[in-house]
Structure formats: C-alpha cells, structure tokens
Design an enzyme around this catalytic site. Structure first.
Site, PDB file in Angstrom:
ATOM      1  N   ASP A 150      -9.205   3.246  -3.485  1.00  0.00           N
ATOM      2  CA  ASP A 150     -10.323   3.345  -2.544  1.00  0.00           C
ATOM      3  C   ASP A 150     -11.546   4.000  -3.179  1.00  0.00           C
ATOM      4  O   ASP A 150     -11.787   5.201  -3.010  1.00  0.00           O
ATOM      5  CB  ASP A 150      -9.894   4.148  -1.312  1.00  0.00           C
ATOM      6  CG  ASP A 150      -8.747   3.487  -0.575  1.00  0.00           C
ATOM      7  OD1 ASP A 150      -8.485   2.296  -0.812  1.00  0.00           O
ATOM      8  OD2 ASP A 150      -8.099   4.174   0.233  1.00  0.00           O
TER       9      ASP A 150
ATOM     10  N   GLU B  39       2.179   7.255  -2.381  1.00  0.00           N
ATOM     11  CA  GLU B  39       1.812   8.566  -2.902  1.00  0.00           C
ATOM     12  C   GLU B  39       1.867   9.681  -1.867  1.00  0.00           C
ATOM     13  O   GLU B  39       1.614  10.842  -2.190  1.00  0.00           O
ATOM     14  CB  GLU B  39       0.401   8.509  -3.511  1.00  0.00           C
ATOM     15  CG  GLU B  39      -0.730   8.385  -2.512  1.00  0.00           C
ATOM     16  CD  GLU B  39      -0.970   6.965  -2.009  1.00  0.00           C
ATOM     17  OE1 GLU B  39      -1.895   6.772  -1.201  1.00  0.00           O
ATOM     18  OE2 GLU B  39      -0.231   6.050  -2.414  1.00  0.00           O
TER      19      GLU B  39
ATOM     20  N   ASP C 231       0.816  -1.203   0.000  1.00  0.00           N
ATOM     21  CA  ASP C 231       0.000   0.000   0.000  1.00  0.00           C
ATOM     22  C   ASP C 231       0.860   1.267   0.000  1.00  0.00           C
ATOM     23  O   ASP C 231       2.062   1.228   0.238  1.00  0.00           O
ATOM     24  CB  ASP C 231      -0.910  -0.014   1.225  1.00  0.00           C
ATOM     25  CG  ASP C 231      -2.155   0.834   1.051  1.00  0.00           C
ATOM     26  OD1 ASP C 231      -2.340   1.410  -0.037  1.00  0.00           O
ATOM     27  OD2 ASP C 231      -2.958   0.916   2.004  1.00  0.00           O
TER      28      ASP C 231
ATOM     29  N   HIS D 293     -13.134  -6.655  -0.288  1.00  0.00           N
ATOM     30  CA  HIS D 293     -12.645  -5.851   0.828  1.00  0.00           C
ATOM     31  C   HIS D 293     -13.855  -5.501   1.683  1.00  0.00           C
ATOM     32  O   HIS D 293     -14.917  -5.155   1.166  1.00  0.00           O
ATOM     33  CB  HIS D 293     -11.967  -4.580   0.317  1.00  0.00           C
ATOM     34  CG  HIS D 293     -11.088  -3.896   1.318  1.00  0.00           C
ATOM     35  ND1 HIS D 293     -11.502  -3.600   2.606  1.00  0.00           N
ATOM     36  CD2 HIS D 293      -9.808  -3.436   1.226  1.00  0.00           C
ATOM     37  CE1 HIS D 293     -10.512  -2.996   3.255  1.00  0.00           C
ATOM     38  NE2 HIS D 293      -9.474  -2.889   2.451  1.00  0.00           N
TER      39      HIS D 293
END
Length: 742
Positions: A487, A423, A420, A553
C-alpha cells in the site's frame, strides 16, 4: 558469576586448516579468522569477538498489524575461545566459547552447497535467550537485500528489524503524513517497516549471509568494522556463500530457498483493472475500456464476496464465497469474459468475519487461532470481528484450501486473486503446533503462500491462475506466483510513494523473490491533501509498462483519486501505455522464464549486470528489466527532463539506445540528461539486443484517439480497513476533546 579464562596454548599457535570451501586461520591469544576464498567473513579477537550471548526481554505491542518492538538487554557477554577440536574430514570445525561455566559450541562446516555454515548449540541450556553474531566488514562496504526494503537500496549505516508487519503510512518520521498516521493509529511506520523482511543480505564483496530460522532478528549495519546480527531465541543455521558475481549468488540463494514459477501467458495481454460495485458497474468499466481500446487481461473485483455496512460506510464482507446479490450471474459472466480473453480476479485473506456462515463452520470445528483461555481469538477490524484460520492445524489448513480456495474460487472459474495479509499475526495467540507466537509470526505469510500454491497446483492450474501477495518471509518465493509492493501512498515520496517501489523490487529480487509489481497510481489516500493526481497515475503506469504486470487499483478512497477512466485525456494516455506493455510481451515472457529457471530477478539493480562498473552501484533508482532494457522511472512531479546513468556494457559491447529517439545512442559509462515528458519515462535498450525491433516499435507507439463524448464511469467502492480505522481514531480523538472541554 565465575568467569572461566582457560587458554589452551596448543590452539594459540599460528596454524591453518583448510576445509572444502573455507579457511580457518588460528592466530595468537585466542584470535582467529575465517575466510571464503580471499574474503574474510569472521575476525575474532578477545577485544572484538565474533559472538556474544546474553539475556533480556523483548516486548511486542501490536495494533492492527503495526508493531512497536522494545528490546531490553539485561546481559551481553563477549564469548572467548576456550578450545578447538579439529575435524577429521577437514571441513568440520568445532569451537567452544565460554564466558561462564556453561559454554556454547559453534560448528563451522561446508554443507548444503554453501561455502560456510554455522550451527550454535542450545543457548537456553547455557542460560541465554539471545545471541549477537558479527560478520567482518570494511568501512565503505555496501550491503543489500533484507527482503523487501523500501527506503534504501544500500542498507549500510542502519539497523533493520526482521519482523513482518504493516509497512506504515508515510514511513518517514520527519513528515506530516507519518506524524498524523502515528497519532491516529500508530501506523506511520519507519524506514525499516516492511511486509516482507528476510534475514538475508549481500555484500559488495560478493558473498551473502542468510539466517535459516523465523526468529525475530535485527540486521545491524551501523558499525564500520562489522555487520552485527541479533537473533532472539535459539539461532537457526547460518549460511554464508561466496560467488563470482551477483547473478551467481542469487542463483545459489534461490537453489536453497526456492524459485517462483513463470506467470500465466495471458497476464501480458493487457491491463488488469481494479474495479468494484457489482455486475453492472463491472460491465460499464469493461465497455469503457473497449471504447478507449484499453485491452484487458483481467478485471479484478475485490468486493466479489459482498460488502457490509458500518457506521463508516461499506466494507468488504470477509466471507469468501460469491455474493450473487451484488454480482448476479457472475459465474456466467466469467465464462463470457473468458471467451474474450479476459479473466475475472478476486480477493481473499486468512480471516473470516464473525457474521458469515463460513466463520460458523470453522468455529464449530475449532479451526481458528486461540486466545489464552483456549477460545477462538477474535480480532477487531473496525466494527466487524474476525477469526484467524490456524494454518498450523493440518485439518484447518486442508479445509480452508479445499472448501474455500478450491471450491469457492477456483471452481467458480476465477483467473486469480489477491492473497492479502499474512503480517497481522498477534504475539498473544496460541496455535495447534504449540509453537510460540513469536516463532510462528514470521512463518505465517509463508504458510499462507503455501496454502494458495497447493490449491492451484492440486487443481492443475499452475501457470493458468495467478495470485499475488504482499506479506512474506524466507520461503515465500518458493510458493507465491507473484508479489506486489503493498500500500504505497498516492504521491512521489522516497519513503512510501512511487520512488519506494524501485528499491523494494530490487532488494526483494536480491533476496530471491524476483517477480513483483505495484498498484498503478499507489493506494493510500488521505483526502483532501494526499490524493492521486493524473500525473502520478500516468508516471506510475509508465514504470509498470516496463515490468511483468500492468495492474491498477482505485485506492482506499476511489472518489478522491484520479482513475484511468476519470477523463478523456487520462484514458487515452493510459491506453497508449497499456499498448506498450502488450507490445513487450515476447520480451517479458523471456525475462520471466529466466527468473523462473535461474532465480535471477526480472527487475535487477544495475550492478548485478555490470558489477565491474563503479557507477552502477550508485544508480539506486534505475533498474534493468531483463538483460536488455535499462529503465529510469521519473518519480518527481513537474519535471520534463531526467538524469540517467548508463553503465559500461563490456559484456555485449553494445551502445545504449534511447527508446523514444533511436538516433540518440550512447556508450557508457556516462551520465546523461534526456527529455522525459509525461508518457516517456527514460528507457534505453542495448543496440545488440535481439528484441531491438520490438523496442523501436514501442518507442513510436501512438496516442489512442477516441471521441471526446465517451461517458466516464463514476467510481464506487467499499471503505477499506485503513480508512475505517483512521476514521475510528479521528472520532475517538474528537470525543476525547469534547469530554476534555466538559
């Protein structure tokens, strides 16, 4: 400032010099054009120059991965042609532009198997800190790519900043969700915010443009007559290539940038379920899947390293080693599940919690990014603080790769992980390699991907272990094994919901990264209004069934969302869709092998395959999965019919067969409306496909029926970073209101 206007008459006479792959044509009064085959890519005149240079200031304000970028232009000069030197070998043109006493030199070549490369001399020595390059355009010319762009497939009409960051929550300034996210955390995003930008675009004229450095840049497609590319700092090499087709172009681009490897074979054998809560809960979820005949390829436990209590609830403990209190006997469980063909997958990012023992080791060795005083840069993630491993430090890089990823994850027997972040890198950090944070920022996710790839390859696990990433930049496709869309909101919206996963995959594929997937059901939840419905979960599972990975998820608020285990009806329908995914295995293996071998993306826009069919360019929310399947996911609530465009298949001379009703056969080009009840998103296959028998079987997949008294697990989970940050901001707002009353 003195303006030099030197016109050398000898170079103003009409003349033409041909290089290997481009044509330079001199006009009058300093004008010139550059052509690749019959496509004009540069059209320079004194009134409309192809190159500008100037000075200004650019401010980057960061708040937990969200960036507010403000650029102030102090000077922008149009640069005129002063002289031209003809190359001796016929394909190396040097031009000097000057609007001041210090000219810039621009060299045009055909290098690195590209029709045209452009190199610009040192702009700092000439007194500049930025340039603008214009590529010739037609008014109605479509453009695509730009990395992973979520809101639009055709990028024309808007500017796109190239800066990796959080994609935002809502990503539409006209919606309440985006407004609230902006009020709470400046995290609403916009149409252009993305984890994975890339300074690459394709033109419908069948050429691509690529900037070969990590500078902050802006691809601006808002002009009718030119595509303007802003580059802050010294430009890297510009690459422009022409092809006979879009598949030809993407193969050329991935030859330059690198290609993704094939996925492990086990990934097609079932669902990867995202669950958490400890060993007992994991066992309950696996038993539940057994009862509902949901075949599992993997169990993804993001809380494998433990949780940490905060005033907002449980958070993941960013101390990347197995927590044997929460997951007792995990090492043995991994072996037991492996015998059943089920992999255990985990989670990692390049941050370490200050309270963990791994942080202390890294800090003592000076392995973290530094602040301006030379101390470890500590970043607040909401009631816990972390250091960022300095991936530009070779010792830190190797230590994290060997001691954390290899020893703590691969040696444990994990089948993969979510790699993950990447950024969030702030603009005020200091690095071992002494590069500015502005230049390192876009490189960061590539370094993170490279570290994971080396750990897998050096342990001989490429093709066995999978890791998936959301952040990226140029070169990520050369290192990552799998991407995911990040997301999404748990809704159907175009900007940040299920619909956005389609253009994002297609633009990413055109940018050279052709294997991606998304969280089934989305992720970002704002209870009680923005919560996942059963319909959304199943509609997104329909789309995932016709893709390379079937992974769920629970979302950032598991108890607020419908899960695959929430009800008897949902579980049976989910199991059916999972079985369809499994039945597609042989076809999917073929599709992914093609992507690994050629760079042609697994999920591709219709025009990539049917470039001579005008209607295929307008089918933004459809895609080809491989050569033979046309998928048109339903991304609206409450519908039972869906409009689909079927292109003219002159390549295979085939008809389009409705996978749910093989008696429905169509010959394109045409628009059709077909039945699309829940569980049957529109899918068509070529009548000539060698996989037609498999597609027919998938179309008749029955519902899985199990006893209605099967108990359903209760979701449990750790509060994620976004949720905790939102609550923090809500509480802060409440405190401000209270004090304003006092």
């Amino acid at each position: 400032m003195r303006i030099l206007v030197y016109i050398i008459l000898s170079v103003l006479t009409a003349q033409e010099v041909k290089s290997k792959d481009y044509t330079f044509q001199m006009g009058t009064d300093g004008a010139f054009t550059v052509w690749i085959n019959n496509v004009k890519v540069i059209d320079h005149t004194k009134e409309k120059p192809f190159l500008y240079a100037g000075r200004g200031t650019t401010d980057f304000e960061e708040d937990r991965g969200n960036f507010d970028i403000r650029d102030y232009v102090l000077q922008r000069l149009d640069l005129k042609l002063i002289s031209r030197t003809e190359p001796t070998d016929g394909d190396d043109l040097t031009m000097a532009f000057d609007n001041t006493s210090s000219p810039l030199v621009v060299k045009l070549r055909s290098e690195e198997d590209h029709s045209l490369t452009i190199d610009i001399s040192d702009i700092e020595n000439a007194g500049y800190d930025r340039v603008w390059i214009r590529i010739a355009a037609d008014k109605d010319e479509e453009v695509y790519g730009g990395g992973e762009q979520f809101s639009y497939l055709n990028l024309r009409g808007r500017p796109y900043p190239i800066w990796t960051r959080e994609q935002g929550v809502g990503r539409n300034q006209s919606t309440l969700v985006t407004f609230m996210a902006n009020q709470m955390q400046h995290s609403g995003g916009d149409y252009h915010t993305t984890y994975f930008p890339q300074p690459t675009f394709y033109s419908r004229k069948k050429y691509y443009f690529h900037h070969g450095s990590s500078n902050y840049a802006v691809l601006d497609f808002s002009r009718d007559d030119a595509h303007e590319v802003f580059i802050l700092g010294q430009p890297g090499r510009i690459y422009i290539n022409r092809g006979n087709s879009f598949t030809d172009l993407v193969q050329k681009l991935t030859t330059l940038l690198g290609r993704m490897p094939e996925l492990p074979n086990w990934i097609y054998d079932g669902a990867i379920i995202g669950v958490q809560g400890g060993s007992q809960k994991m066992a309950e979820y696996i038993d539940y899947c057994d009862q509902y005949k949901i075949n599992l390829a993997g169990v993804w436990i993001q809380d494998w390293a433990g949780t940490k209590k905060t005033s907002f609830g449980k958070r993941l403990f960013w101390n990347w080693r197995w927590n044997d209190t929460l997951y007792p006997g995990l090492n043995e469980t991994i072996l037991t599940l492996k015998e059943r063909g089920i992999k255990v997958l985990a989670y990692i990012n390049p941050y370490l919690n200050q309270d963990g023992d791994i942080f202390k080791i890294a800090d003592a060795r000076g392995y973290f990014m530094k602040n301006k005083t030379g101390q470890t840069f500590i970043k607040d993630f909401g009631e816990f603080h972390c250091g960022t491993i300095d991936l530009t430090n070779p010792e830190a890089y190797d230590w994290y790769k060997n001691e954390v990823v290899k020893k703590n994850m691969i040696d444990l027997g994990l089948g993969g992980w979510m790699a993950d972040f990447g950024e969030y890198l702030p603009i005020d950090g200091y690095f071992y390699n002494n590069k500015s944070a502005q230049m390192v920022h876009n490189e960061w996710p590539v370094l993170w991907a490279k570290l994971n790839r080396e750990a897998v390859e050096e342990t001989d696990n490429l093709g066995k272990i999978v890791y998936w990433m959301r952040a990226g930049f140029t070169g990520t496709g050369n290192y990552s094994t799998l991407m995911w869309a990040g997301d999404q909101d748990v809704d159907f919206t175009y900007a940040d919901g299920l619909a956005s996963t389609i253009p994002s995959a297609l633009n990413m594929g055109l940018s050279g990264v052709g294997i991606t997937h998304f969280d089934i059901g989305g992720y970002t939840t704002f209870a009680p209004k923005l919560v996942r419905s059963a319909e959304l979960l199943l509609r997104s599972a329909e789309a995932a069934a016709f893709g390379p990975v079937f992974r769920s998820h629970e979302g950032n608020q598991p108890t607020a969302n419908v899960q695959f285990y929430s009800s008897h009806e949902v579980s049976m329908k989910y199991a059916r869709l999972c079985n369809m995914f499994i039945m597609l295995k042989n076809y999917s293996v073929h599709v992914i092998k093609t992507t690994a071998d050629t760079g042609i993306p697994a999920q591709r826009p219709l025009f990539m395959q049917f470039q001579d069919d005008p209607g295929s360019y307008d089918a933004t929310y459809q895609f080809m999965y491989g050569d033979d399947l046309l998928v048109a996911p339903v991304f609206k609530s409450g519908v039972t019919a869906w409009n689909v465009y079927l292109p003219n298949d002159t390549v295979a001379n085939a008809k389009w067969v409705n996978i749910w009703n093989p008696e429905e056969m169509y010959e394109g080009p045409m628009n059709v409306q077909v039945a699309a009840p829940l569980g049957k998103t529109p899918v068509f296959y070529r009548s000539t496909s060698m996989y037609a028998d498999i597609f027919k079987q998938i179309g008749s997949t029955p519902l899985i029926v199990v006893p209605t008294d099967t108990p359903h697990p209760n979701p449990t989970g750790s509060m994620n970073f976004i949720t905790a940050s939102i609550i923090t901001c809500l509480l802060a707002s409440l405190i401000c209101i209270i004090f304003s009353w006092v």
